[in-house]
Every structure is written in structure tokens, then in C-alpha cells.
Scaffold this active site. Structure first.
Site, short mmCIF file in Angstrom:
data_model
loop_
_atom_site.label_atom_id
_atom_site.label_comp_id
_atom_site.label_asym_id
_atom_site.label_seq_id
_atom_site.Cartn_x
_atom_site.Cartn_y
_atom_site.Cartn_z
N LYS A 212 35.44 42.81 41.88
CA LYS A 212 35.61 42.99 40.43
C LYS A 212 35.11 44.37 40.05
O LYS A 212 33.91 44.59 39.82
CB LYS A 212 34.86 41.91 39.65
CG LYS A 212 35.27 41.85 38.17
CD LYS A 212 36.72 41.47 38.03
CE LYS A 212 37.15 41.40 36.58
NZ LYS A 212 38.58 41.10 36.44
N SER A 416 43.61 39.29 35.91
CA SER A 416 42.39 38.75 35.30
C SER A 416 42.78 37.76 34.21
O SER A 416 43.40 36.74 34.48
CB SER A 416 41.50 39.88 34.79
OG SER A 416 40.15 39.48 34.78
#
Length: 623
Positions: A212, A416
Site C-alpha cells: 500500500k 482500492s
């Protein structure tokens, strides 16, 4: 963040000076009168030009002559949607055709006996690669239907994006002495860590998922190895898709094409011809002569053409097509950065687009409850955003899918939060170069204590009823206990994200976690790891949805939701904000305005402060 106005005592007025309150009253009154007159003038001006725009853009069906050439100018961006607002059509100056319009027009031309050729005219295309693949596929299908397709770039030359589209044509021409860019692909990330250090602002990043990379631009000065790994994989997918497409179209090996990019990066048009990348060097008048030969028009006569902007208004029936089935397929657009509620106050003439949870939920509710709607295509083009809004939209998608077929079509990016909401659908289709995945969560809190104290000389003090009442304060660092609390909330959101995906993909949570970790995947690679069902275009997704609803072979009647706001509506939303800004300028002193500008700057920088985000840190731009 709470701000207090700072005022300095003014010198007492002398007996000869005008009372300050009276001067303040006069300045306020003058500003009000001037503001009212300006507003009235703008309203009159706006409505005069609005009705003028309506008359200019009256929706008249164009006449298509027999033996016509469909001209398709391709330059700049190719948007997902363009507005039907007559004012913006007349004065906006932006693209007149969107992606769906291009696909539909080329399909109509394939069955229209009046259209005898297609002319692609490229000039600095800047659209992302997934969009380019969709347009190229539509061109290939038109050519395979027997419709001759010719591509040219005139004196503007060709970039890789131009050439990727042009290579789908039967013949490719460019002007003598024009440039031909063929030097590979790359992407660049901007980092702000050094700037924040100079400002003495400390970004406190907490994230779930080793890949991430959201937040990295604030805490690093270069790419982390996991981030470099995933970006390299995206570049490799784009390069392979490009090379494979050109290899098949031009009959050249991918090894030869790769060697050419490495050894002859700055090709001239003449060199491109020698390497068999194009079919000839021709000026525009010579290209027109070639097209006259294709449509059997004399060289002295005018070339009968119809622009794709006009041709998109031609009915399918007049082009020889007929709709199948009695129902319709709704195309619901989920486009932009995900935010909570209904985003207002955006610029009426551009700017970053926001995807609000309220408009999308309402659009899906319309599709779910409308008896005419038999199936839904959810077109996702979003880097994500608010985790709470993503959950709300996932719920709306899931409710709709419980009653009608819902097919997700992923555009340039569906990552996402963009992937989160897609997980509620029956099936997911992506383009091979779609940026997707990024199943991870992060939170970032900025500690600007050093900036305020050391740079601005501003200090803060206060009282609280509990040890965590000022948890999200921007004027102190997180304590270990506070970091643990925020981390626990992020982990909880991440686990919910994993469960949503596991349920949708019929996978164990542990299996999803292995391919999640915030990692970004191309659409092609996402299919390999089970995050995507198949690859294809928006047109393919519409065909899949229609088939799932039993509407026959197509084409189908379609409706797009939510309806885009007109420029009138967006200007109306801006009016109150602009009026407030004018009033503030007229009724505050210089010091107050300076502090207000500082607050606005920090609001922009800290837009994610204290909120849990499921989004990409940036949208990779591959050039």
C-alpha cells in the site's frame, strides 16, 4: 482544525479622524452595492449566452450521403462521458465525443451502407492506455467487418499512443519530415517528504498492506521496493500489449520491435517507413486523394465526409441496425475520487472529479427499481477514496445485483475503493491495462506543530474531557496509545475489505490477503490471480449484461446514469461559494485574509487527515 482570528489593537483615533466603525460601514456598503451590480450583470450575460448556445447546438440529425467517409479526429483526452449541455457544447471547447459514443458510432458505421471508409486523424492523443485499448478494439472490429480504415497524422507526427490507435487501420500515413516517437514507456512519482521537512510538518502514516504505497509521497523521497515492483509490472503489461498489437498489425516480431525502441528511440517518419511501421509519407491532400479512390469519387470532386461528432446523432435504425429485446441496459458511471455524500463546489469548467456516495447510490436505486431496466453495467473509473463511502456504494451495488444482472466494466483505473465497490457485482470485466487491485487501507495524520510554532510563531493550548479527545489534532504527535488505536481501526477496515472481496470471488480470506496487501495489478494480471473474471471493453460488458438478461444478440437500448450536471447547475453550485469569498474579501482585514489563505492551503494538503482511506496515492500515468 480550529482557527481563531487574530486581531491587533489599532491606535486610538484622533479628534480629526473619521470614526473607524463609520469607515468600515461605508466600505461594506460599497462592496455590497458593487457586488450586487456585478452579480446582476453576470446573470444577464449568462442567460443571453445560454439561449444563444441552445440555438447553436440544436440537435438536428445530420444528413449522410452515400459514399461518405466517417472522419474520426483523435486528439487530447478521450473522456468517459461528455455532457449534452448545449452551453458547454457551444463554448466549452472540449471533446465532443466520449468513449461510448466512439464505440457506438464505429459499430453503426460497420452496418451503414452509406459509409464506405473510416479516416482516423491522430494528433497528440493523451488518453490512458485502457481507454486507448477500447478505442483500438472498436477500430479493429470496424475493419474486420469489411469497412476500409485509413489512419494519418499529417505534420503533427505520431507518439506511441497515436501509433497504437493508427496501427489498427488498413493503412497508416504520416507527413514527410514529421516526428515519430517510439522510445518505450515510463511513469514518474512526485515525493513531498523534503518539502514537508522544510515546513516542519510531520506526516504520521499508518497502513495495512505492505504494497500500500498511498502515503509514500509524504514520507519518502523515492520509491520503496514493493512500490517499484508493482509499477514495473504495470509498465511491462502496457509494453507487452503495445508490442503484441503492433506485431500482429504490421507483421513484425516483438523482438524486432523491442530492439527498435531501444536502438532507434527518435525515429523520423522516413525511418518509420523503412522499418515498415507505416505505409507511406503523404500530405493531407494526398491522403484525401487516396480516400477518393476508396469511395470512387473523382479526384476533382469534394470528398464526402461526415464527422463522428455529427454521426453519433444518426439513429441506429437508419444505419441498418435494430434493437433486440424489449428492455434496456443501464450504464451507471462510477467515476472520480470517492468521497462521502454529494460533492458540491467543484469547478464548473474542469478540475478533479469526485465520485460521491449519494449520487451513485441514487443512480443504482433508479436502475434497480425501474421495470424497463433488465441489466446494469457499472463502469468504474476511480482510484478510490473514503473507505466509508466505498462501503456504502458496495452495499448499493450488492442490492442491485440481488435483483438484476450487474456487470462491472473497469476503465483506466478501478483500484482500492474503486475495486471495493466493484466487489458487489455479479461479474468483473477489466481492460488488460486497467490499474486495479490495491486492496489495502491507510490513514495519515499531519503534525504541523513545528510549522506553527517555529515558522509562524503560533502556539496552542486547551483542555479536554478524556485522554483521546484531541486524537486528530494537527498540533501534536501521536502517542503510542493513539497510534495503536488508529492502527486497530485501519486493520478492522482492511479485514472488512478482505471479507467483501472473498465473498465476491469465492475465495478464502487468507487467499485474498495473499494477493491484496495493497498491491496494484494490471487488469491482465488481476485476472490471473482471481480478482477479475475476464478482460474486455465497455462494449463487451454491455453485451454480457444484455445476454445475462436474455435480451438477445444486441444491440440493446441503453441509458446512462447518473445524468451529468449541466454547466448551469455547476455554475449555480459555485455561485454561493464565490459570493462568500467576495464578501470575506470585503469585510476582513489583510491579516485575517492571510490567515484564511494559510488555512485553505492546509485544508488541501490535509484532505485525508484523520480519515481512513482506500485509494491510490496517485494514478499512474504511463507515457
Amino acid at each position: 482544525m480550529h482557527w481563531s482570528c487574530v486581531r491587533f489593537a489599532r491606535p486610538s483615533p484622533t479628534s480629526h479622524s473619521t470614526p473607524p466603525f463609520f469607515m468600515r460601514f461605508l466600505s461594506t456598503l460599497a462592496a455590497s452595492v458593487i457586488g450586487t451590480l456585478v452579480a446582476l450583470g453576470l446573470i444577464v450575460f449568462f442567460f443571453v449566452f445560454f439561449f444563444f448556445a441552445v440555438s447553436l447546438s440544436a440537435d438536428q440529425t445530420p444528413t449522410v450521403q452515400s459514399g461518405s467517409v466517417l472522419t474520426v479526429p483523435l486528439s487530447g483526452d478521450i473522456p468517459e462521458r461528455v455532457t449534452n449541455d448545449p452551453f458547454q457544447k457551444a463554448f466549452g471547447g472540449g471533446p465532443s465525443v466520449d468513449l461510448r459514443g466512439l464505440q457506438t458510432a464505429l459499430r453503426k458505421a460497420s452496418s451503414d451502407s452509406r459509409i464506405e471508409a473510416v479516416w482516423l486523424r491522430t494528433k497528440g492523443v493523451s488518453a490512458d492506455w485502457a481507454t486507448l485499448e477500447e478505442v483500438r478494439q472498436a477500430v479493429v472490429q470496424a475493419r474486420e467487418s469489411g469497412l476500409p480504415v485509413l489512419a494519418s497524422s499529417d505534420e503533427f507526427g505520431m507518439t506511441e499512443k497515436d501509433y497504437f490507435l493508427a496501427s489498427a487501420a488498413d493503412s497508416v500515413f504520416t507527413a514527410p519530415q514529421s516526428a515519430f516517437e517510439y522510445n518505450g514507456f515510463g511513469t514518474t512519482v512526485t515525493f513531498f517528504d523534503g518539502a514537508l521537512q522544510r515546513l516542519e510538518v510531520e506526516p504520521q502514516l499508518i497502513r495495512a498492506g505492505k504494497y500500500k504505497s498511498a502515503g509514500e509521497p509524504f514520507v519518502r523521497s523515492d520509491l520503496s521496493e514493493p512500490n517499484r515492483e508493482q509499477l514495473t509490472a504495470l509498465l511491462e503489461t502496457t509494453n507487452e500489449q503495445f508490442m503484441t498489437a503492433v506485431s500482429e498489425a504490421r507483421g513484425l516480431s516483438t523482438d524486432a520491435l523491442n530492439r527498435l525502441a531501444e536502438e532507434n528511440a527518435l525515429l523520423s517518419s522516413a525511418a518509420a517507413l523503412e522499418e515498415n511501421l507505416i505505409d507511406g509519407l503523404r500530405y493531407e491532400d494526398e491522403v484525401r486523394d487516396r480516400l477518393r479512390g476508396l469511395v470512387d469519387t473523382s479526384l476533382s470532386g469534394d470528398l464526402p465526409t461526415v464527422s463522428i461528432a455529427d454521426y453519433q446523432r444518426v439513429s441506429a435504425e437508419s444505419a441498418g441496425q435494430s434493437y433486440t429485446g424489449s428492455g434496456q441496459v443501464d450504464i451507471v458511471y462510477a467515476q472520480g475520487r470517492i468521497v462521502v455524500g454529494d460533492p458540491n463546489g467543484q469547478s464548473p469548467i474542469g478540475g478533479s472529479q469526485a465520485l460521491g456516495s449519494t449520487p451513485l447510490t441514487e443512480a443504482l436505486e433508479t436502475a434497480r427499481t425501474d421495470s424497463r431496466t433488465e441489466a446494469v453495467v457499472l463502469r468504474v473509473n476511480s482510484p478510490g477514496g473514503s473507505a466509508a463511502a466505498s462501503e456504502a456504494m458496495w452495499r448499493a451495488v450488492k442490492r442491485t445485483a440481488n435483483e438484476k444482472p450487474v456487470i462491472v466494466s473497469m476503465g483506466d483505473v478501478a483500484a482500492s475503493g474503486g475495486y471495493y465497490l466493484a466487489a458487489g457485482a455479479d461479474s468483473i470485466m477489466a481492460d488488460p491495462t486497467t490499474t486495479t487491485g490495491s486492496i489495502g487501507v491507510f490513514g495519515i495524520l499531519f503534525n504541523a506543530e513545528g510549522l506553527f510554532e517555529e515558522k509562524l510563531g503560533v502556539t496552542f493550548d486547551g483542555v479536554r474531557t478524556g485522554p483521546y479527545a484531541d486524537l486528530y489534532s494537527t498540533t501534536k504527535p501521536l502517542s503510542p496509545d493513539e497510534r495503536r488505536l488508529v492502527g486497530g481501526s485501519i486493520d478492522q477496515t482492511y479485514n472488512t475489505f478482505l471479507r467483501r472481496v472473498a465473498d465476491a470471488r469465492n475465495m478464502d480470506v487468507e487467499a485474498v490477503d495473499e494477493v491484496a496487501q495493497g498491491r496494484v495489478w494490471s487488469g491482465r494480471d488481476a485476472k490471473e490471480v482471481g480478482l477479475v473474471d475476464t478482460t474486455g471493453t465497455l462494449a463487451d460488458a454491455v453485451a454480457m449484461a444484455g445476454a445475462a438478461a436474455g435480451l438477445g444478440d444486441g444491440p440493446y437500448r441503453t441509458r446512462t446514469l447518473p445524468q451529468p450536471k449541466t454547466i448551469v447547475e455547476r455554475f449555480s453550485e459555485q455561485f454561493a461559494a464565490q459570493a462568500q469569498q467576495v464578501w470575506r474579501s470585503a469585510t476582513t482585514n489583510a491579516l485575517e485574509r492571510k490567515f484564511w489563505r494559510q488555512k485553505q492551503m492546509f485544508d488541501r494538503m490535509m484532505g485525508t487527515h484523520g480519515s481512513i482511506q482506500a485509494r491510490l496515492p496517485f494514478e499512474p500515468t504511463i507515457e
